[in-house]
Design a protein around this motif. Structure first.
Motif: not given
Length: 189
Positions: A32-35, A55-59, A65-77
């Motif tokens: 949900a946070l990633l979406a 993201l901090e407002r959501r979780s 939060i750090e995991e989601v942030l790293k994931r969107v950065q890895e994917l180039g978004y």
């Protein structure tokens, strides 16, 4: 008028009428946070600090939060360099505005400095001349048009080192308007 009797099937006004949220398992919360991060980045390019704040407002889980942030950065978004470069390439704003905007958006100081140094002074000079040409008709009606032009350009983030030479060049091309002491009345003697 008759008094109403309380209905036994409805909760009292003080109770929360909403159903309690079903607790999510960690994978559902991550998804949900990633979406949400993808939706937020789809609307506007965000810096890492801006996305982290959202993201901090959501979780409340900082690891998630750090995991989601790293994931969107890895994917180039999400990429702070792209955010900084696009802000640095904006037309109609000066170096000071770019610096201030990037600082407010949470971009690192060394990246801000790199973007500011990469701005072309000749392009800024040309932008100032274009803005003066476009806005001169309204600025010329002011009591002190040059001061008004300077203030207008300074609010847009241009420095005095850019404004003054462009203003001098722009004014050199303008005919000198001298105030008339007497009205020009044709046909009267």
């Amino acid at each position: 008028m008759r008094a109403r009797r309380p209905r036994p099937d409805l909760p009292d006004a003080g109770e929360d009428r909403a159903r309690p949220a079903k607790p999510r398992d960690p994978q559902e919360e991550r998804d949900a946070l990633l979406a949400y991060a993808f939706r937020a980045l789809g609307q506007r390019a965000l810096s890492a600090a801006e996305l982290r704040t959202r993201l901090e407002r959501r979780s409340e889980n900082p690891d998630l939060i750090e995991e989601v942030l790293k994931r969107v950065q890895e994917l180039g978004y999400q990429n702070d360099e792209q955010v900084a470069r696009s802000e640095g390439n904006r037309r109609g704003v000066g170096t000071m505005r770019v610096r201030q905007t990037l600082k407010r958006r949470g971009v690192q100081d060394d990246l801000i400095q790199e973007v500011v140094l990469a701005r072309d002074p000749d392009r800024e000079h040309a932008e100032v001349l274009t803005l003066l040409e476009r806005r001169w008709s309204s600025l010329a009606r002011k009591r002190d048009p040059q001061a008004s032009a300077f203030a207008f350009l300074a609010r847009r983030g241009y420095t005095g080192n850019v404004i003054w030479p462009a203003l001098r060049e722009f004014m050199a091309d303008r005919p000198v308007e001298e105030p008339d002491d007497e009205p020009d009345w044709e046909g009267e003697e």
